[in-house]
Design an enzyme around this catalytic site. Structure first.
Site, PDB file in Angstrom:
ATOM      1  N   ASP A 117       0.861  -1.181   0.000  1.00 41.36           N
ATOM      2  CA  ASP A 117       0.000   0.000   0.000  1.00 41.36           C
ATOM      3  C   ASP A 117       0.894   1.227   0.000  1.00 41.36           C
ATOM      4  O   ASP A 117       1.922   1.254   0.681  1.00 41.36           O
ATOM      5  CB  ASP A 117      -0.903   0.018   1.234  1.00 41.36           C
ATOM      6  N   ASP A 136      -7.001  -1.673  -4.235  1.00 48.44           N
ATOM      7  CA  ASP A 136      -8.019  -1.389  -3.217  1.00 48.44           C
ATOM      8  C   ASP A 136      -9.124  -0.498  -3.779  1.00 48.44           C
ATOM      9  O   ASP A 136     -10.311  -0.714  -3.508  1.00 48.44           O
ATOM     10  CB  ASP A 136      -7.393  -0.715  -1.997  1.00 48.44           C
TER      11      ASP A 136
END
Length: 159
Positions: A117, A136
């Site tokens: 991330d 995501d």
């Protein structure tokens, strides 16, 4: 289904390309943070061993394989659902986003043991400690799209 696979492929490639560029080419894994458009957007390295917001990240090895299995299971369930009740063009786009994002995060777990991330957004005096990635965003948008896209209409008698 061709549309679904096209969207899934583009989503997957975009996710993996952005992760590779930011983590490896730009060196985010070593730098930890790169200010892009402060305070609204920065790249902040976060290895996510769990699910959203780091939940379930305690037992890394077990969690890794459980989350890989869950993601593959969800992809298979979505494919079965779409075969039984085709949702129309936007439904296939939504499914492609969800599947491409899910596969992107599965590849991260297989390669790195965690999901990479890096996107972090803050605004208006609120400092957001969480990071996310293109996969995501695609998973979220795809899930919302599938929830809002009805299947084909049934006949007047409900059959």
């Amino acid at each position: 289904m061709k549309l679904l696979w096209s969207v899934a492929a583009v989503t997957f490639v975009l996710d993996q390309l952005t992760k590779w560029l930011v983590v490896h080419v730009m060196g985010l894994a070593q730098k930890g943070e790169i200010l892009v458009f402060p305070p609204f957007l920065q790249f902040r390295m976060a290895w996510n061993y769990g699910i959203n917001f780091g939940l379930l990240s305690g037992e890394r090895d077990i969690t890794r394989w459980v989350l890989i299995a869950v993601a593959i299971g969800i992809v298979l369930l979505v494919l079965v659902w779409l075969r039984r009740d085709p949702p129309g063009r936007m439904g296939f786009v939504s499914a492609g986003l969800l599947i491409g994002g899910a596969v992107g995060n599965v590849i991260d777990r297989l390669l790195y043991g965690a999901v990479a991330d890096f996107l972090n957004m803050s605004c208006c005096g609120i400092n957001n400690p969480f990071a996310f990635n293109v996969a995501d965003i695609a998973i979220f948008a795809g899930a919302i799209g599938l929830a809002l896209m009805p299947g084909k209409p049934e006949g007047k008698n409900g059959s």
